[in-house]
Design a protein around this motif. Structure first.
Motif, PDB file in Angstrom:
ATOM      1  N   ILE A 135     -12.774  86.166  59.719  1.00  0.00           N
ATOM      2  CA  ILE A 135     -12.976  84.991  59.063  1.00  0.00           C
ATOM      3  C   ILE A 135     -11.623  84.471  58.524  1.00  0.00           C
ATOM      4  CG2 ILE A 135     -14.578  84.103  57.363  1.00  0.00           C
ATOM      5  CD1 ILE A 135     -16.703  85.985  58.091  1.00  0.00           C
ATOM      6  N   GLY A 136     -11.139  85.083  57.841  1.00  0.00           N
ATOM      7  CA  GLY A 136      -9.887  84.836  57.123  1.00  0.00           C
ATOM      8  C   GLY A 136      -8.731  84.059  57.543  1.00  0.00           C
ATOM      9  N   PHE A 137      -8.607  84.607  58.981  1.00  0.00           N
ATOM     10  CA  PHE A 137      -7.740  84.151  59.855  1.00  0.00           C
ATOM     11  C   PHE A 137      -8.107  83.061  60.453  1.00  0.00           C
ATOM     12  CE2 PHE A 137      -5.376  84.142  63.879  1.00  0.00           C
ATOM     13  CZ  PHE A 137      -3.955  84.413  63.554  1.00  0.00           C
ATOM     14  N   VAL A 138      -9.443  83.075  60.851  1.00  0.00           N
ATOM     15  CA  VAL A 138      -9.919  81.613  61.512  1.00  0.00           C
ATOM     16  C   VAL A 138      -9.904  80.553  60.373  1.00  0.00           C
ATOM     17  CG1 VAL A 138     -12.014  80.522  62.249  1.00  0.00           C
ATOM     18  CG2 VAL A 138     -11.441  82.773  63.231  1.00  0.00           C
ATOM     19  N   THR A 139     -10.262  80.784  59.021  1.00  0.00           N
ATOM     20  CA  THR A 139     -10.126  79.833  58.154  1.00  0.00           C
ATOM     21  C   THR A 139      -8.512  79.349  57.998  1.00  0.00           C
ATOM     22  OG1 THR A 139     -11.780  80.593  56.977  1.00  0.00           O
ATOM     23  CG2 THR A 139     -10.533  79.345  55.773  1.00  0.00           C
TER      24      THR A 139
END
Length: 575
Positions: free
Chosen positions: A485-489
């Protein structure tokens, strides 16, 4: 664009890392930097053995040498068929299943199709129908499905006592019981046939059990092993199980066709119906006469006398006319093809009219129609009822209260013809102890079904089960989810670097322009200008210069005064 591609590449690497992370088996342990995996207990197949006086035959087909010594292929010919196909030349082989389930588990495979095939063996000792039940159990795997053919087993009667007898095994060889699946087209059966000996005259007659209580279509097409069990008890009851579930049950005395015991009375074959016997319940009334006013000539339908031709009806216009746009083909030969005529099409003149052609009133039911007169029926005064021949004692009557006491069994065999190859038979058992049959199934069929069930579980089901046994997996999954999720954000919302613009390809002012400030003031005071146009002089000169020409805007003298060298550089246009 290169920055986005770089990020997508990193993201794909991360997804591949998590996607290829597999849950390892709970029994895997690290020892001396090497992983060892313990095979689950259910997968540790060992050829079953039943050492008991209650076993008459137990065959697992795992030992090919023992099979060759024990089982005999028929050398006979099928009776009553063409000589070219009469020979029992179907091929039998010991093979592992096409879909391997348990290691070192083999079966007897009929590898050929559309050929007669027969193979048999003697029991370790004859089975006699006395005070113990008969249990016959075996597996069938229709590895390529079954379109037409049988997979049943025959329990061979006393008289088939030697291997020489088995070499002559064919369709007319006496058997005591035939049991198992059979299918052709949409007709599928689960046979239980026993041959009953007439105690009065010694004749043999086949008795067929009633149909199973449930449909068994899947066993012919799912290509999985199925266990067939027949139990025949001394109290004349029977049960048929498929995969350890009862699908048929009943009595030898009541649930077979034809019945074991014939009727006590039969119709007298010499009794004839009297010539004056009247079986008609009703007859035509002989005193009835047709009424004088009954007119049979009146039609059922007449033209509606009240019908009126619609206004605007075109009597002179036909409904169809020759197609005015049709043209006779250039190769039309009237001598050969006849007179050419255009195809008929709907008359366009009729589209706006209520109708075309000769008008006729519609027909309606004739109120005077009565049809053909028929005399009414009345009860027959001579009616004697339906005639039946008189009943007499059956000269062939007998009463067998113990049909369980059948002809002793000395061998078993498969005598088949199938349109589907690769039929696999396994784990044949003949015993008189149901507990032994259950134990035999636990060591063979149940292991296979458990392995198939585990193999069919989804990856998610297995993952959840493993996570339940290892709670640390949840922490890893949650951490991985946060990372994803952090990487996509970051990809979607993170800082974006813009490439530095080339002033030569934009309308921006050149940094070293000494008149930049003056030009900015002039631009603020300018009125909207017309679209820049190219002058004839702009296009003069060598071709190389024309391609890189700089477009300028023609301005009035007042607009250019004081501008100096601070003219605007515009983006060159490619001609």
């Amino acid at each position: 664009m290169a920055e986005i591609s770089r990020k997508l590449f990193l993201f794909s690497i991360l997804l591949a890392f998590f996607g290829n992370t597999r849950l390892t088996n709970a029994n895997e342990v690290d020892q001396n930097d090497e992983a060892t995996v313990e095979i689950e207990e259910d997968d540790q197949y060992v050829s079953p053995e039943l050492n008991s006086d209650n076993v008459y035959l137990s065959e697992h087909f795992d030992d090919e040498n023992a099979f060759k010594r024990k089982w005999i292929k028929s050398e006979a010919k099928k009776q009553g068929v063409d000589e070219n196909i009469a020979k029992y030349d179907g091929k039998w082989e010991i093979q592992q299943p096409i879909r391997k389930i348990l290691k070192n588990d083999f079966g007897l495979v009929l590898t050929t199709e559309a050929k007669h095939a027969a193979i048999s063996t003697l029991l370790d000792k004859p089975f006699e129908f006395k005070n113990k039940p008969l249990i016959v159990q075996y597996e069938v795997t229709m590895q390529e499905g079954q379109n037409c053919g049988g997979a049943y087993i025959k329990l061979l009667s006393k008289g088939t006592n030697t291997k020489a007898d088995l070499r002559k095994f064919h369709d007319q060889t006496p058997y005591t019981i035939m049991f198992g699946p059979d299918k052709c087209g949409n007709d599928n059966k689960l046979h239980f046939i026993f041959r009953h000996k007439n105690p009065k005259n010694g004749t043999i007659e086949e008795k067929h059990s009633k149909k199973p209580t449930q449909r068994l279509d899947d066993i012919y097409k799912d290509k999985e092993p199925h266990l067939y069990t027949l139990i025949v008890r001394p109290d004349n009851t029977f049960s048929i199980l498929v995969d350890n579930k009862e699908v048929n049950a009943g009595s030898l005395l009541e649930d077979f066709t034809p019945p074991v015991n014939p009727p006590e009375e039969i119709d007298d074959p010499n009794d004839k119906k009297p010539e004056d016997w009247d079986e008609r319940e009703k007859i035509v009334d002989p005193s009835a006469t047709k009424p004088d006013d009954w007119d049979e000539t009146e039609p059922a339908q007449i033209k509606d006398p009240n019908a009126i031709k619609p206004e605007g009806w075109l009597d002179d216009e036909p409904e169809m006319i020759p197609d005015p746009s049709a043209v006779k083909p250039s190769d039309w030969d009237e001598e050969m093809d006849g007179t050419w005529e255009a195809a008929l099409v709907d008359n366009p003149a009729c589209e706006s009219a209520p109708g075309c052609g000769q008008w006729a009133p519609p027909t309606v039911p004739n109120p005077n129609y009565k049809g053909i007169w028929r005399a009414p029926l009345i009860p027959n005064p001579n009616y004697k009822g339906k005639w039946n021949p008189r009943r007499i004692p059956n000269p062939d009557y007998f009463k067998d209260d113990h049909p369980f006491q059948m002809t002793p069994i000395h061998g078993v065999g498969f005598e088949l013809w199938s349109m589907s190859p690769m039929l696999l038979f396994d784990n044949v058992l003949v015993t008189d102890d149901f507990a032994l049959a259950e134990r035999w199934a636990q060591q063979t069929f149940v292991l296979k079904k458990a392995k198939l069930s585990r193999d069919s579980d989804s990856f998610l089901d297995r993952g959840l089960k493993y996570a339940g046994d290892n709670p640390w997996v949840y922490a890893v999954v949650i951490l991985g989810a946060f990372l994803v999720i952090g990487f996509v954000t970051y990809l979607l919302c993170g800082p974006k670097s813009e490439p530095e613009a080339d002033p030569k390809k934009t309308d921006a002012f050149v940094e070293d322009d000494p008149h930049q400030s003056e030009a900015e003031e002039d631009l603020k005071e300018e009125e909207p200008r017309e679209k820049p146009t190219k002058t004839k002089a702009d296009l003069e000169g060598p071709e190389e210069e024309v391609e890189n020409v700089t477009l300028t805007t023609e301005a009035s003298p007042t607009e250019t005064e004081g501008a100096g060298d601070g003219h605007r550089k515009r983006k060159p246009r490619k001609e």
